[in-house]
Design a protein around this motif. Sequence first.
Motif, short mmCIF file in Angstrom:
data_model
loop_
_atom_site.label_atom_id
_atom_site.label_comp_id
_atom_site.label_asym_id
_atom_site.label_seq_id
_atom_site.Cartn_x
_atom_site.Cartn_y
_atom_site.Cartn_z
N PHE A 36 -62.21 60.78 -32.55
CA PHE A 36 -62.00 61.20 -31.16
C PHE A 36 -63.11 60.66 -30.27
O PHE A 36 -62.84 60.10 -29.20
N GLN A 37 -64.35 60.82 -30.70
CA GLN A 37 -65.48 60.33 -29.91
C GLN A 37 -65.46 58.81 -29.79
O GLN A 37 -65.82 58.25 -28.74
N THR A 38 -65.04 58.14 -30.86
CA THR A 38 -64.97 56.67 -30.82
C THR A 38 -63.95 56.21 -29.79
O THR A 38 -64.23 55.32 -28.97
N TYR A 39 -62.75 56.81 -29.82
CA TYR A 39 -61.73 56.45 -28.85
C TYR A 39 -62.19 56.76 -27.43
O TYR A 39 -61.99 55.97 -26.51
N LEU A 40 -62.81 57.91 -27.26
CA LEU A 40 -63.25 58.32 -25.92
C LEU A 40 -64.32 57.37 -25.39
O LEU A 40 -64.30 56.98 -24.21
N SER A 41 -65.25 56.97 -26.26
CA SER A 41 -66.29 56.03 -25.84
C SER A 41 -65.71 54.68 -25.49
O SER A 41 -66.12 54.04 -24.51
N GLU A 42 -64.72 54.24 -26.27
CA GLU A 42 -64.10 52.94 -25.99
C GLU A 42 -63.31 52.98 -24.68
O GLU A 42 -63.33 52.01 -23.91
N ILE A 43 -62.64 54.11 -24.43
CA ILE A 43 -61.93 54.26 -23.15
C ILE A 43 -62.91 54.18 -21.99
O ILE A 43 -62.67 53.49 -20.99
N GLY A 44 -64.04 54.87 -22.12
CA GLY A 44 -65.04 54.84 -21.06
C GLY A 44 -65.60 53.45 -20.83
O GLY A 44 -65.82 53.03 -19.69
N LEU A 45 -65.83 52.72 -21.93
CA LEU A 45 -66.37 51.36 -21.81
C LEU A 45 -65.36 50.44 -21.12
O LEU A 45 -65.72 49.68 -20.20
N LEU A 46 -64.10 50.50 -21.55
CA LEU A 46 -63.07 49.64 -20.94
C LEU A 46 -62.86 49.99 -19.47
O LEU A 46 -62.68 49.10 -18.63
N TYR A 47 -62.90 51.27 -19.16
CA TYR A 47 -62.74 51.70 -17.76
C TYR A 47 -63.88 51.15 -16.90
O TYR A 47 -63.65 50.63 -15.80
N THR A 48 -65.11 51.26 -17.39
CA THR A 48 -66.26 50.77 -16.63
C THR A 48 -66.18 49.26 -16.43
O THR A 48 -66.43 48.75 -15.32
N GLN A 49 -65.81 48.54 -17.49
CA GLN A 49 -65.68 47.09 -17.37
C GLN A 49 -64.58 46.71 -16.38
O GLN A 49 -64.73 45.78 -15.58
N GLY A 50 -63.46 47.45 -16.43
CA GLY A 50 -62.36 47.16 -15.51
C GLY A 50 -62.75 47.41 -14.07
O GLY A 50 -62.40 46.62 -13.17
N GLN A 51 -63.47 48.49 -13.81
CA GLN A 51 -63.90 48.79 -12.45
C GLN A 51 -64.86 47.74 -11.91
O GLN A 51 -64.81 47.37 -10.73
N LYS A 52 -65.75 47.25 -12.77
CA LYS A 52 -66.68 46.21 -12.33
C LYS A 52 -65.94 44.92 -11.98
O LYS A 52 -66.25 44.26 -10.98
N LEU A 53 -64.95 44.57 -12.80
CA LEU A 53 -64.16 43.36 -12.51
C LEU A 53 -63.35 43.52 -11.23
O LEU A 53 -63.23 42.59 -10.43
N ALA A 54 -62.80 44.72 -11.02
CA ALA A 54 -62.02 44.96 -9.80
C ALA A 54 -62.91 44.89 -8.56
O ALA A 54 -62.47 44.43 -7.50
N SER A 55 -64.16 45.35 -8.68
CA SER A 55 -65.07 45.30 -7.53
C SER A 55 -65.42 43.86 -7.14
O SER A 55 -65.83 43.60 -6.01
N ARG A 56 -65.22 42.93 -8.08
CA ARG A 56 -65.45 41.51 -7.80
C ARG A 56 -64.14 40.79 -7.45
O ARG A 56 -64.09 39.56 -7.45
N SER A 57 -63.08 41.57 -7.22
CA SER A 57 -61.75 41.04 -6.88
C SER A 57 -61.13 40.25 -8.03
O SER A 57 -60.24 39.43 -7.82
N MET A 58 -61.58 40.49 -9.25
CA MET A 58 -60.98 39.86 -10.44
C MET A 58 -59.95 40.83 -11.00
O MET A 58 -60.11 41.43 -12.07
N TYR A 59 -58.85 40.98 -10.24
CA TYR A 59 -57.91 42.05 -10.52
C TYR A 59 -57.15 41.85 -11.83
O TYR A 59 -56.91 42.82 -12.57
#
Length: 352
Positions: free
Chosen positions: A39-62
Amino acid sequence: MGHLTRWQCAVSGKQLCAYVGILLWLCTCIPCSAHAANFQTYLSEIGLLYTQGQKLASRSMYRKALVKLIAAADLFKRLEQLKLSDQQKKIVSKNRPVVFFAIGKTYYLDKQYNQAAVYFSRCANLNTQHKAIGLARRYLREIWPKVHATIVVSADLQGADVAIKDISGKVYRGQAPWRVQVLSGETHLLVYAEERKPYRATFTLQPGALKRFHVRLRPVTTATRNPIPRVRKQPSSKSNQTLKLIGGICMGAGVVAGATGGILFAFAEGNYAEVNEKKGLVSTDTPGLWDVYSSARVQEQGAIVSFVLAGVLIVGGTALFALPPLSSSNNTPTSCCVPSHNLMGSFVQTFR
């Protein structure tokens, strides 16, 4: 005396009992720990992917951001396959709307309004309270004129039930004649009534499209009305009792094996004590002393085997005793008649 030196390094009976107890405890605790770790592994991976996605979106790399965010959303499906505690379910329900809204917002910024509406709708339909849900509904109202389509359903039977499932998974329910706006994309239609054959259709709607259906619900034929005997599954208490009996016997045998191991260790330690007491008084090559030592070694090894066997029997017996009831078929027939209104309602639930 080399053998006595090895004995002096041997594990005592009390220590071995403690080791066996720890081993049995680990057998029960490791699955729970592994579950929590997953559970913690999945949750950590979700958080990591979400953070990476938000950073890419902030650079207009949608497009690249969507790859990360959708991967995070897919991990929630894996989390659902785990047996979650109430606290873990709360954590999932708190994080899922954030990820769904982020995907919808990224599609919105990339001007893919139909896909944005899909995730805004999924976020808005979640059965929880979160700020992201209110934001999703606001964006959905804004882009709705660009993404909706209209369906008009009529039937030869007034009041026939209608269920429509749009591309986001949302189910709309009404009665014919009915006019409803849905999200454009792949759509499923179900029209049904009691004593009538259901009508089903799958089609794709373009934004702004108007789709009309006039459905003729045919009566159920006489052949369908005749009861069809079916075999009903019922729990087999006899099989389950047999397994529980075997499990109880195994647990009892495990207790006996453990007690036997304890007795053997007691004898072994007594013989070892006798050897240590006499080894300074007589020669170490004395046949009688050597026989006592050999007997102690055999008893010690037998005790170890008994303890291991006890652990296996107790764990296996507990597993058999805790098995859920098995099912077996009997000869009790049931009738399969015309689908009733309630049965069609349950069909709509699967339609969801």
